[in-house]
Design a protein around this motif. Structure first.
Motif, mmCIF file in Angstrom:
data_model
loop_
_atom_site.group_PDB
_atom_site.id
_atom_site.type_symbol
_atom_site.label_atom_id
_atom_site.label_comp_id
_atom_site.label_asym_id
_atom_site.label_seq_id
_atom_site.Cartn_x
_atom_site.Cartn_y
_atom_site.Cartn_z
ATOM 1 N N ASP A 165 0.831 -1.205 0.000
ATOM 2 C CA ASP A 165 0.000 0.000 0.000
ATOM 3 C C ASP A 165 0.865 1.254 0.000
ATOM 4 O O ASP A 165 0.631 2.190 -0.764
ATOM 5 C CB ASP A 165 -0.928 0.025 1.216
ATOM 6 C CG ASP A 165 -2.078 -0.957 1.106
ATOM 7 O OD1 ASP A 165 -2.394 -1.395 -0.029
ATOM 8 O OD2 ASP A 165 -2.670 -1.295 2.149
ATOM 9 N N CYS A 166 1.873 1.263 0.852
ATOM 10 C CA CYS A 166 2.779 2.408 0.966
ATOM 11 C C CYS A 166 3.494 2.692 -0.357
ATOM 12 O O CYS A 166 3.699 3.842 -0.726
ATOM 13 C CB CYS A 166 3.794 2.136 2.077
ATOM 14 S SG CYS A 166 5.035 3.424 2.301
ATOM 15 N N LEU A 167 3.852 1.639 -1.070
ATOM 16 C CA LEU A 167 4.607 1.793 -2.314
ATOM 17 C C LEU A 167 3.711 2.055 -3.525
ATOM 18 O O LEU A 167 4.209 2.239 -4.630
ATOM 19 C CB LEU A 167 5.462 0.549 -2.572
ATOM 20 C CG LEU A 167 6.520 0.241 -1.526
ATOM 21 C CD1 LEU A 167 7.242 -1.052 -1.874
ATOM 22 C CD2 LEU A 167 7.503 1.394 -1.398
ATOM 23 N N GLY A 168 2.410 2.079 -3.313
ATOM 24 C CA GLY A 168 1.498 2.299 -4.433
ATOM 25 C C GLY A 168 1.591 1.202 -5.479
ATOM 26 O O GLY A 168 1.536 1.459 -6.678
ATOM 27 N N ALA A 169 1.731 -0.025 -5.024
ATOM 28 C CA ALA A 169 1.872 -1.169 -5.936
ATOM 29 C C ALA A 169 0.656 -1.283 -6.845
ATOM 30 O O ALA A 169 -0.478 -1.159 -6.402
ATOM 31 C CB ALA A 169 2.054 -2.452 -5.131
ATOM 32 N N ALA A 170 0.928 -1.507 -8.127
ATOM 33 C CA ALA A 170 -0.143 -1.647 -9.110
ATOM 34 C C ALA A 170 0.031 -2.955 -9.872
ATOM 35 O O ALA A 170 1.093 -3.205 -10.435
ATOM 36 C CB ALA A 170 -0.124 -0.470 -10.082
ATOM 37 N N LYS A 171 -1.012 -3.777 -9.863
ATOM 38 C CA LYS A 171 -0.987 -5.044 -10.596
ATOM 39 C C LYS A 171 -1.540 -4.789 -11.994
ATOM 40 O O LYS A 171 -2.583 -4.156 -12.149
ATOM 41 C CB LYS A 171 -1.822 -6.097 -9.870
ATOM 42 C CG LYS A 171 -1.818 -7.458 -10.537
ATOM 43 C CD LYS A 171 -2.592 -8.476 -9.740
ATOM 44 C CE LYS A 171 -4.060 -8.252 -9.960
ATOM 45 N NZ LYS A 171 -4.912 -9.367 -9.539
ATOM 46 N N ASP A 178 6.764 1.905 -7.873
ATOM 47 C CA ASP A 178 7.475 3.154 -8.116
ATOM 48 C C ASP A 178 8.815 3.078 -7.381
ATOM 49 O O ASP A 178 8.854 3.023 -6.155
ATOM 50 C CB ASP A 178 6.645 4.325 -7.606
ATOM 51 C CG ASP A 178 7.283 5.673 -7.846
ATOM 52 O OD1 ASP A 178 8.532 5.765 -7.898
ATOM 53 O OD2 ASP A 178 6.530 6.655 -7.985
ATOM 54 N N LEU A 179 9.904 3.055 -8.133
ATOM 55 C CA LEU A 179 11.216 2.855 -7.511
ATOM 56 C C LEU A 179 11.588 4.001 -6.577
ATOM 57 O O LEU A 179 12.258 3.787 -5.572
ATOM 58 C CB LEU A 179 12.300 2.647 -8.564
ATOM 59 C CG LEU A 179 13.588 2.049 -8.013
ATOM 60 C CD1 LEU A 179 13.358 0.670 -7.426
ATOM 61 C CD2 LEU A 179 14.657 1.981 -9.058
ATOM 62 N N ASN A 180 11.152 5.209 -6.865
ATOM 63 C CA ASN A 180 11.428 6.326 -5.947
ATOM 64 C C ASN A 180 10.811 6.074 -4.580
ATOM 65 O O ASN A 180 11.420 6.375 -3.559
ATOM 66 C CB ASN A 180 10.911 7.643 -6.526
ATOM 67 C CG ASN A 180 11.772 8.126 -7.663
ATOM 68 O OD1 ASN A 180 12.974 7.878 -7.698
ATOM 69 N ND2 ASN A 180 11.164 8.801 -8.616
ATOM 70 N N ARG A 181 9.616 5.501 -4.570
ATOM 71 C CA ARG A 181 8.979 5.182 -3.291
ATOM 72 C C ARG A 181 9.695 4.034 -2.588
ATOM 73 O O ARG A 181 9.713 3.967 -1.371
ATOM 74 C CB ARG A 181 7.517 4.827 -3.499
ATOM 75 C CG ARG A 181 6.654 6.023 -3.799
ATOM 76 C CD ARG A 181 5.237 5.588 -4.011
ATOM 77 N NE ARG A 181 4.345 6.472 -3.293
ATOM 78 C CZ ARG A 181 3.046 6.303 -3.250
ATOM 79 N NH1 ARG A 181 2.483 5.273 -3.854
ATOM 80 N NH2 ARG A 181 2.289 7.151 -2.600
ATOM 81 N N VAL A 182 10.247 3.108 -3.353
ATOM 82 C CA VAL A 182 10.978 1.985 -2.762
ATOM 83 C C VAL A 182 12.258 2.483 -2.101
ATOM 84 O O VAL A 182 12.604 2.085 -0.992
ATOM 85 C CB VAL A 182 11.315 0.909 -3.823
ATOM 86 C CG1 VAL A 182 12.222 -0.163 -3.249
ATOM 87 C CG2 VAL A 182 10.040 0.282 -4.381
ATOM 88 N N SER A 225 7.333 9.105 7.833
ATOM 89 C CA SER A 225 6.595 8.131 8.649
ATOM 90 C C SER A 225 6.962 6.702 8.260
ATOM 91 O O SER A 225 6.122 5.812 8.293
ATOM 92 C CB SER A 225 5.090 8.354 8.487
ATOM 93 O OG SER A 225 4.722 8.167 7.141
ATOM 94 N N ALA A 226 8.212 6.489 7.893
ATOM 95 C CA ALA A 226 8.651 5.168 7.426
ATOM 96 C C ALA A 226 8.361 4.094 8.465
ATOM 97 O O ALA A 226 8.722 4.225 9.622
ATOM 98 C CB ALA A 226 10.139 5.194 7.113
ATOM 99 N N CYS A 227 7.710 3.060 8.015
ATOM 100 C CA CYS A 227 7.385 1.954 8.903
ATOM 101 C C CYS A 227 8.568 0.974 8.954
ATOM 102 O O CYS A 227 9.418 0.980 8.065
ATOM 103 C CB CYS A 227 6.117 1.256 8.422
ATOM 104 S SG CYS A 227 6.218 0.687 6.719
#
Length: 134
Positions: A28-34, A111-115, A121-123
């Motif tokens: 969810d945090c990374l905005g993963a898209a299938k 999104d590699l920038n998000r990775v 608020s990094a978990c």
């Protein structure tokens, strides 16, 4: 939506060591898209700007380079659980290869920038993810 792929994702180098709950939150945090691709369709085209890395969820694809005469050179096959385009997304330049579906397939795009970027608020699961990249 992603439930059936959680066991596969948990076994990848990128998500290794994350619990199922951490994996869900991280996706969810990374905005993963299938995304689904049909056989012979392009996941990525040479010359495109890669901003996302991919993880193959099902099916397979080929990494190819085409010469001036349209001949294809197969560089690698990407199967379920394999990552692709991460180096190109990190480099920020245009792709010098294409990714073509060898059969109907599904891929997870991140999104590699998000990775790579830790938000304020990094978990803990994101911290594990970044550690897995190193």
């Amino acid at each position: 939506m992603m439930e059936q792929y959680l066991p596969l994702l948990a076994q990848t180098a990128l998500f290794h060591g994350l619990t199922e709950g951490e994996l869900r939150r991280t996706l969810d945090c990374l905005g993963a898209a299938k995304k689904r691709y049909s056989k012979q369709s392009f996941l990525l085209r040479s010359g495109d700007q890669a901003t996302a890395m991919g993880l193959m969820l099902s099916g397979s694809a080929l990494l190819i380079q085409e010469d001036l005469w349209g001949r294809r050179n197969i560089l690698a096959q990407v199967a379920a659980g394999d990552a692709f385009a991460e180096a190109f997304a990190a480099a920020g330049g245009p792709l010098n290869l294409s990714v073509v579906a060898q059969e109907d397939c599904e891929a997870l795009l991140l999104d590699l920038n998000r990775v790579l970027t830790l938000c304020p608020s990094a978990c803990p699961s994101h911290t594990k993810l970044v550690h897995n990249l190193v």
